[in-house]
Motif scaffolding. Structure first.
Motif, PDB file in Angstrom:
ATOM      1  N   ALA A   1     -23.675  33.812   6.995  1.00  0.00           N
ATOM      2  CA  ALA A   1     -22.544  33.233   6.273  1.00  0.00           C
ATOM      3  C   ALA A   1     -22.775  33.210   4.767  1.00  0.00           C
ATOM      4  O   ALA A   1     -23.908  33.295   4.284  1.00  0.00           O
ATOM      5  CB  ALA A   1     -22.273  31.824   6.780  1.00  0.00           C
ATOM      6  N   ASP A   2     -21.671  33.049   4.034  1.00  0.00           N
ATOM      7  CA  ASP A   2     -21.705  32.872   2.593  1.00  0.00           C
ATOM      8  C   ASP A   2     -21.271  31.469   2.188  1.00  0.00           C
ATOM      9  O   ASP A   2     -21.350  31.108   1.009  1.00  0.00           O
ATOM     10  CB  ASP A   2     -20.792  33.897   1.917  1.00  0.00           C
ATOM     11  N   ALA A   3     -20.767  30.691   3.135  1.00  0.00           N
ATOM     12  CA  ALA A   3     -20.338  29.317   2.883  1.00  0.00           C
ATOM     13  C   ALA A   3     -20.357  28.575   4.211  1.00  0.00           C
ATOM     14  O   ALA A   3     -20.409  29.186   5.279  1.00  0.00           O
ATOM     15  CB  ALA A   3     -18.944  29.274   2.257  1.00  0.00           C
ATOM     16  N   ALA A   4     -20.316  27.241   4.143  1.00  0.00           N
ATOM     17  CA  ALA A   4     -20.424  26.431   5.357  1.00  0.00           C
ATOM     18  C   ALA A   4     -19.361  25.347   5.380  1.00  0.00           C
ATOM     19  O   ALA A   4     -19.072  24.724   4.348  1.00  0.00           O
ATOM     20  CB  ALA A   4     -21.812  25.805   5.459  1.00  0.00           C
ATOM     21  N   LEU A   5     -18.803  25.124   6.561  1.00  0.00           N
ATOM     22  CA  LEU A   5     -17.936  23.980   6.826  1.00  0.00           C
ATOM     23  C   LEU A   5     -18.727  22.992   7.672  1.00  0.00           C
ATOM     24  O   LEU A   5     -19.098  23.312   8.806  1.00  0.00           O
ATOM     25  CB  LEU A   5     -16.673  24.409   7.579  1.00  0.00           C
TER      26      LEU A   5
END
Length: 721
Positions: free
Chosen positions: A102-106
């Motif tokens: 991933a490049d971002a996380a929720l």
């Protein structure tokens, strides 16, 4: 951009991993987002009627995620790869793979769980993302439950995740509560958009925007001002704060642009609210707002550099650019087996472009697998539930499935044959729960070795050990749920049935005092007989000395050519043990005297006599049972320190000391018998609600106390030699 054809440019891709505890609602949220984006039909299913995630048979039986899955969808001309990960601690290996892809996380947290939703493992993962500056947003779910308190949850996230930096963790919306449902819970019917000063109403099943009521305007003002101040503080325009403090209104477009840049940099973490669709095709609360944040606020793959080593000369490469025309560099995120196509690899492409039928270099230098091979890949497909949609190519930044990489294992690097690369694999947790197995039947035994190799290739969080000391086949797992899934995969996917047997610790034995023994091997059965007599003395040595053999025979009582035979017999018997079936160590055996026959003595006869002499010495001596001792380091939150120390004392630990670790944690150093650590991975998690971890390293063998030695003998099923 057609969904089946994948992405054409890295700028049009977003890779987002969902992180959160079990039961937080990650999988339900993924399905709600897919429905809102039009990826699935109104019933929330793909064309074959299955779910986009949790479609594995084991997941369906256990009603929980046990492996990561990728759900692609389109929104506003952007391809979004949502990476759904398991929330249970036993499957943290899958989660770490998702973080790499991933490049971002929720971060998905349940409003009904309160502090427990963000403490422990979630907090540790948040800090891990912070170290690599991964952009993060928080999604609060389960607002409709009786225990939900969104204001308390926001405060908890600010305190625990952001370390009290409340200005960096703020909501973009406020929930609008409607009437109570049949269970008496107050429904959330919409969201107040703070920057836009609009109400997104979801009560009809579709989002409609209206102006706020006078009452809502009063609640908007303080929260909106706080949000604007936080955005301006992160702005690169240093004049904005002066303009704002001077009473000048800031343009909405400017605020939104600065907000998106701050989110993409990872310096501001917005809080959003979401509720899943009801299953009748209605849009889930907050799903459109989430899609808008992901596509506009989260970074593209081009902003996620990865370094690799050139294998040809071993030099450290500069960070790989996410360029479709650059050199090929991809990483295997997970592997699985398909009964029809064989091994299937989920691959994140970091640089270059991967084409169907390419010949590539596969490199793996991780624990348990080292290989450098060239292989021709089969097809490239886009994940879509259980279905696979064929692609011609995968550009840098995308995540796809690749078939026919027969040697590829999770964590391997895929690169061009002419310029092989190695991307350093992600850090995996150490499996610390041993599970001893054996084949159930002859048919299982024939397939067991190959099936275990495939199992470990799919799940590198499992470690396979062939214990030469105990002659056991041991699977080291992260916990009981991880163990159960591994055994179920062996049965259902590979057709191998295994039995779980009692795990045995590698014990040893030694002499507790000096002793003497006599070995007499005399047989006459026609022709050449067997004749050998030897007398020995055995004395204990310091730990780690092994077996020493000395010769003090005088007068040729034992001919020189047979002294080595006596030593062979002694060492062979020591390896088998003399009292408990465990290897004898740390003794000196001295050959004092003996007798030989000019015709009937032989090498074999004196080997047998040496073994008999050692057993005879043991019969009249005290034999100490030695148990392995491990150096253990336990990292535990301060509130559980007392409980952890008490538990270690019950395990006969010798506490070496404690010292502060990272924020709010203490490191305990201790020496603990390994027999007491067999289930420690499970017990420590239960004791600390999954927020503590430990490491163990073999230290030495120590004599077990008499009562413990007796218990070890009975529990390990040893039989005197």
């Amino acid at each position: 951009m057609d969904r089946a054809n994948g992405a054409r440019r890295p700028e049009s891709i977003r890779n987002v991993v969902l992180v959160g505890g079990s039961g937080a609602g990650k999988t339900t949220l993924v399905e709600a987002l897919a429905l809102a984006a039009g990826t699935v039909n109104r019933a929330g299913r793909v064309e074959d009627g299955t779910s986009l995630s949790d479609y594995d048979e084991i997941e369906q039986r256990q009603h929980r995620s046990v492996q990561l899955s990728v759900v692609p969808m389109q929104w506003g001309g952007v391809k979004v790869n949502l990476i759904d990960t398991p929330g249970y601690a036993d499957f943290v290996g899958e989660l770490r793979a998702g973080l790499r892809a991933a490049d971002a996380a929720l971060f998905v947290v349940s409003a009904a769980e309160g502090v427990e939703a963000v403490a422990g493992a979630t907090r540790a993962l948040w800090e891990e993302c912070a170290q690599v500056e991964m952009p993060r947003a928080i999604v609060v779910t389960h607002l409709d439950t009786a225990r939900a308190d969104y204001e308390e949850m926001i405060a908890t996230c600010q305190d625990i995740l952001a370390g009290g930096a409340s200005e960096n963790v703020l909501p973009l919306h406020l929930p609008v509560f409607g009437p109570k449902n049949a269970d008496g819970h107050q429904l959330v019917t919409g969201l107040i958009e703070l920057l836009e000063q609009q109400v997104a109403d979801y009560s009809s099943g579709e989002r409609t925007r209206t102006g706020p009521s006078p009452t809502q305007r009063e609640s908007i003002e303080p929260a909106r001002n706080r949000l604007i101040e936080a955005i301006i503080a992160e702005s690169e325009d240093e004049t904005l704060m002066d303009r704002y403090l001077g009473g000048e209104p800031i343009e909405l477009a400017t605020l939104i642009a600065d907000l998106e840049r701050a989110v993409a940099r990872g310096s501001f973490h917005p809080v959003l609210f979401a509720a899943a669709a009801t299953g009748d095709g209605r849009q889930g609360l907050g799903t459109l707002e989430l899609l808008e944040l992901i596509t506009a606020g989260f970074p593209t793959p081009a902003e996620h550099p990865v370094s690799a080593i050139h294998l040809s000369d071993g030099r450290k490469a500069t960070a790989l650019r996410c360029d479709p025309s650059g050199e090929l560099a991809a990483e295997v995120i997970r592997t699985s087996s398909d009964p029809y196509v064989g091994r299937v690899s989920l691959v994140r492409v970091f640089s270059g472009t991967l084409h169907a039928d390419d010949t590539v270099h596969v490199c793996g230098h991780g624990a348990g697998h080292e290989h450098d091979v060239d292989e021709r890949i089969g097809g490239i497909t886009a994940p879509f539930g259980k279905q696979q949609r064929p692609l011609d190519e995968a550009v840098a930044g995308d995540i796809v499935y690749v078939t026919k990489l027969g040697h590829a294992e999770t964590g391997d690097t895929v690169s061009a044959t002419g310029s092989p690369l190695l991307i350093e694999p992600w850090r995996l947790p150490e499996p610390l729960l041993p599970v001893a197995v054996r084949a159930h039947g002859k048919a299982d035994e024939d397939k067991l070795s190959q099936s275990l190799a495939r199992l470990v290739a799919e799940d590198p969080a499992i470690r396979l050990e062939h214990n030469d000391r105990t002659h056991q086949l041991v699977l080291w797992c992260l916990g009981e749920a991880h163990r159960d899934v591994a055994l179920e995969r062996l049965r259902s996917r590979f057709g191998v049935q295994v039995d779980v047997v009692e795990y045995r610790v590698a014990l040893r034995e030694t002499f507790g005092a000096k002793a003497s023994g006599r070995g007499r091997h005399v047989k006459q059965s026609g022709g050449h007989g067997q004749y050998a007599v030897c007398e020995i003395e055995v004395e204990p040595l310091p730990e780690g000395s092994g077996i020493e053999f000395a010769d003090r025979v005088v007068g040729g009582a034992v001919p020189r050519q047979f002294i080595g035979s006596v030593e062979k017999g002694v060492r062979a018997q020591a390896a088998k043990g003399v009292a408990t079936g465990n290897p004898l160590v740390d003794v000196r055996v001295t050959l004092l005297d003996g007798k030989a026959h000019s015709v009937d003595s032989s090498d074999a006869a004196f080997q047998t006599a040496g073994a008999l002499a050692l057993r005879d010495a043991a019969s009249a001596a005290r034999i100490d049972l030695l148990e392995p001792i491990a150096h253990v380091q336990v990292r535990v939150p301060d509130e559980y320190l007392g409980a952890a120390l008490s538990d270690l004392s019950v395990r006969r630990a010798r506490i070496l000391g404690t010292e502060p670790a990272d924020s709010g944690r203490t490191l305990i150093r201790a020496e603990v018998p390994e027999w007491e650590l067999v289930r420690y991975a499970v017990d420590l998690r239960s004791l600390t609600h999954g927020v503590a971890d430990f490491t163990r390293v073999y230290l030495r063998h120590d004599a077990a106390p008499a009562q413990v030695a007796e218990r070890l003998r009975s529990e390990s099923g040893v039989v005197p030699a």
